[in-house]
Write an enzyme that holds these catalytic residues in place. Structure first.
Site, short mmCIF file in Angstrom:
data_model
loop_
_atom_site.label_atom_id
_atom_site.label_comp_id
_atom_site.label_asym_id
_atom_site.label_seq_id
_atom_site.Cartn_x
_atom_site.Cartn_y
_atom_site.Cartn_z
N ASP A 186 0.87 -1.18 0.00
CA ASP A 186 0.00 0.00 0.00
C ASP A 186 0.91 1.23 0.00
OD1 ASP A 186 -1.63 2.14 0.60
OD2 ASP A 186 -2.64 1.16 2.29
N VAL A 187 0.86 2.03 -1.07
CA VAL A 187 1.80 3.16 -1.18
C VAL A 187 1.51 4.24 -0.13
CG1 VAL A 187 2.25 2.75 -3.64
CG2 VAL A 187 0.50 4.43 -2.96
N SER A 244 -1.07 13.67 -15.13
CA SER A 244 -2.40 13.71 -15.76
C SER A 244 -2.60 15.03 -16.48
CB SER A 244 -3.49 13.57 -14.68
OG SER A 244 -4.78 13.79 -15.23
N TYR A 297 -8.27 16.06 -7.07
CA TYR A 297 -7.46 15.22 -7.96
C TYR A 297 -6.45 16.09 -8.73
CZ TYR A 297 -6.29 11.94 -11.71
OH TYR A 297 -5.60 11.13 -12.59
N THR A 329 -8.09 11.48 -20.62
CA THR A 329 -9.00 10.46 -20.08
C THR A 329 -8.75 9.14 -20.81
OG1 THR A 329 -10.59 12.21 -19.70
CG2 THR A 329 -11.39 9.96 -19.51
N1 NAD Z 1 -7.67 6.54 -16.41
C1 NAD Z 1 -7.49 7.83 -16.67
O1 NAD Z 1 -8.29 8.49 -17.35
C2 NAD Z 1 -6.25 8.52 -16.18
C3 NAD Z 1 -5.91 9.76 -16.75
C4 NAD Z 1 -4.78 10.43 -16.29
C5 NAD Z 1 -4.00 9.86 -15.30
N2 NAD Z 1 -4.35 8.66 -14.76
C6 NAD Z 1 -3.48 8.11 -13.72
O2 NAD Z 1 -3.04 6.84 -14.11
C7 NAD Z 1 -2.75 6.05 -12.96
C8 NAD Z 1 -3.42 4.70 -13.10
O3 NAD Z 1 -4.80 4.89 -13.33
P1 NAD Z 1 -5.74 3.79 -14.00
O4 NAD Z 1 -6.78 4.51 -14.76
O5 NAD Z 1 -4.90 2.76 -14.67
O6 NAD Z 1 -6.44 3.21 -12.67
P2 NAD Z 1 -6.84 1.73 -12.19
O7 NAD Z 1 -7.79 1.98 -11.06
O8 NAD Z 1 -7.27 0.89 -13.34
O9 NAD Z 1 -5.47 1.15 -11.61
C9 NAD Z 1 -4.87 1.73 -10.48
C10 NAD Z 1 -4.09 0.64 -9.74
O10 NAD Z 1 -3.46 1.26 -8.61
C11 NAD Z 1 -3.64 0.42 -7.48
N3 NAD Z 1 -3.64 1.22 -6.26
C12 NAD Z 1 -4.56 2.14 -5.86
N4 NAD Z 1 -4.24 2.61 -4.65
C13 NAD Z 1 -3.09 1.98 -4.27
C14 NAD Z 1 -2.30 2.04 -3.10
N5 NAD Z 1 -2.62 2.82 -2.06
N6 NAD Z 1 -1.19 1.27 -3.05
C15 NAD Z 1 -0.87 0.44 -4.09
N7 NAD Z 1 -1.60 0.33 -5.20
C16 NAD Z 1 -2.71 1.10 -5.29
C17 NAD Z 1 -5.00 -0.24 -7.69
O11 NAD Z 1 -5.11 -1.44 -6.93
C18 NAD Z 1 -4.99 -0.49 -9.21
O12 NAD Z 1 -4.43 -1.75 -9.52
C19 NAD Z 1 -3.23 6.88 -11.75
O13 NAD Z 1 -2.12 7.54 -11.18
C20 NAD Z 1 -4.16 7.90 -12.38
O14 NAD Z 1 -4.23 9.09 -11.64
C21 NAD Z 1 -5.46 7.97 -15.17
#
Ligand code: NAD
Length: 251
Positions: free
Chosen positions: A53-54, A132, A145, A177
């Site tokens: 857990d980060v 992001s 966020y 997104t």
């Molecule tokens: N999906 C989007 O539109 C988007 C856009 C811009 C940026 N992001 C960024 O991309 C990254 C990944 O997003 P995603 O869309 O793939 O999300 P996702 O929810 O599909 O995956 C996120 C992963 O992080 C893990 N996680 C969450 N909290 C955690 C913690 N405390 N410790 C360890 N692991 C943890 C989750 O278990 C999951 O496997 C994030 O940093 C998000 O802010 C996403």
């Protein structure tokens, strides 16, 4: 010989979405890849999954130590784990602010801190942070966020300056997104998921969401020897959302 042959990589949040796509791509290009995640079950062969857990320093230290032992060192750190939050400044209470900043910003600090000694020993050391579009464009209903990702952008620049003379490059990707399980959950929670998806697509100059594989390709470039002169950079993978100003269709 593949581009990343012999390199060792650690991807946080690597069991889903952008992190999983990145971990798989780094592995496909020859790296040995470990994943740190709250639930690492999605990170299957050839990925090595570790639970951490980060937002918990002890959990990060033991997770990083176990991953580095299995990998036998570290060259590439991808700080990708993150969580979302919706609302204006009126909508999230202090506990939510602390929680999201703790995971999205301090989480990167904890993991990097634990990984730095191994990165210093690498001849090809780099960190890629998942930032992001929310760091560089004002989006409605994303106050908390966006604040967290603005901090990630500034942290990336500061870390790049601190570690450039140690031979460690630090960059970030700024996805628009992206079509991941996270956005799937957001759509599921909307009153009209189809209308919400159409609105998100329409916000993108390309008229569609970014894919996790497209973001992974940008991370893999920044992590590769081809980017040896790139540090302190943010690479937008956003379908043109940050930089383009289009007229409405038909005008
Ligand atoms: N999906 C989007 O539109 C988007 C856009 C811009 C940026 N992001 C960024 O991309 C990254 C990944 O997003 P995603 O869309 O793939 O999300 P996702 O929810 O599909 O995956 C996120 C992963 O992080 C893990 N996680 C969450 N909290 C955690 C913690 N405390 N410790 C360890 N692991 C943890 C989750 O278990 C999951 O496997 C994030 O940093 C998000 O802010 C996403």
């Amino acid at each position: 010989m593949s581009e990343l042959d012999g390199l060792k990589a650690l991807v946080t949040g690597g069991a889903s979405g952008i992190g999983l796509a990145t971990a798989r791509l780094l592995a496909a290009r020859g790296a040995r890849v470990a994943v740190l995640d709250l639930d690492p079950s999605g990170a299957t062969e050839p990925l090595l999954g570790f639970k951490a857990d980060v937002s918990d320093d002890a959990s990060v230290r033991s997770g990083v130590a176990a991953a580095l032992e299995a990998l036998g060192g570290l060259d590439i750190l991808v700080n990708n784990a993150g969580i979302g939050a919706a609302g204006t400044v009126e909508d999230n209470d202090d506990d939510q602010w602390h929680r999201v900043l703790d995971v999205n910003v301090v989480g990167m600090v904890r993991v990097t801190r634990a990984a730095l000694p191994a990165l210093r020993a690498s001849a090809h050391a780099c960190v890629v942070n998942t930032c992001s579009i929310a760091a560089t464009a004002g989006l409605p209903q994303r106050a908390l966020y966006s604040a967290s990702k603005g901090a990630v952008l500034s942290l990336t620049l500061a870390m790049a300056a601190d570690h450039v003379r140690e031979g460690i490059r630090v960059n970030c990707v700024n996805p628009g997104t992206a079509d991941t399980p996270w956005v799937g959950r957001l759509l599921d929670a909307a009153d009209d998921p189809e209308a919400e998806r159409a609105a998100l697509n329409a916000r993108q100059p390309m008229g569609r969401l970014v894919s996790a594989d497209e973001v992974a390709a940008a991370v893999a470039y920044l992590a590769s020897p081809a980017a040896a002169s790139v540090t302190g950079a943010s690479l937008a993978v956003d379908g043109g959302m940050q930089g383009l100003r289009l007229r409405p269709v038909g005008q």
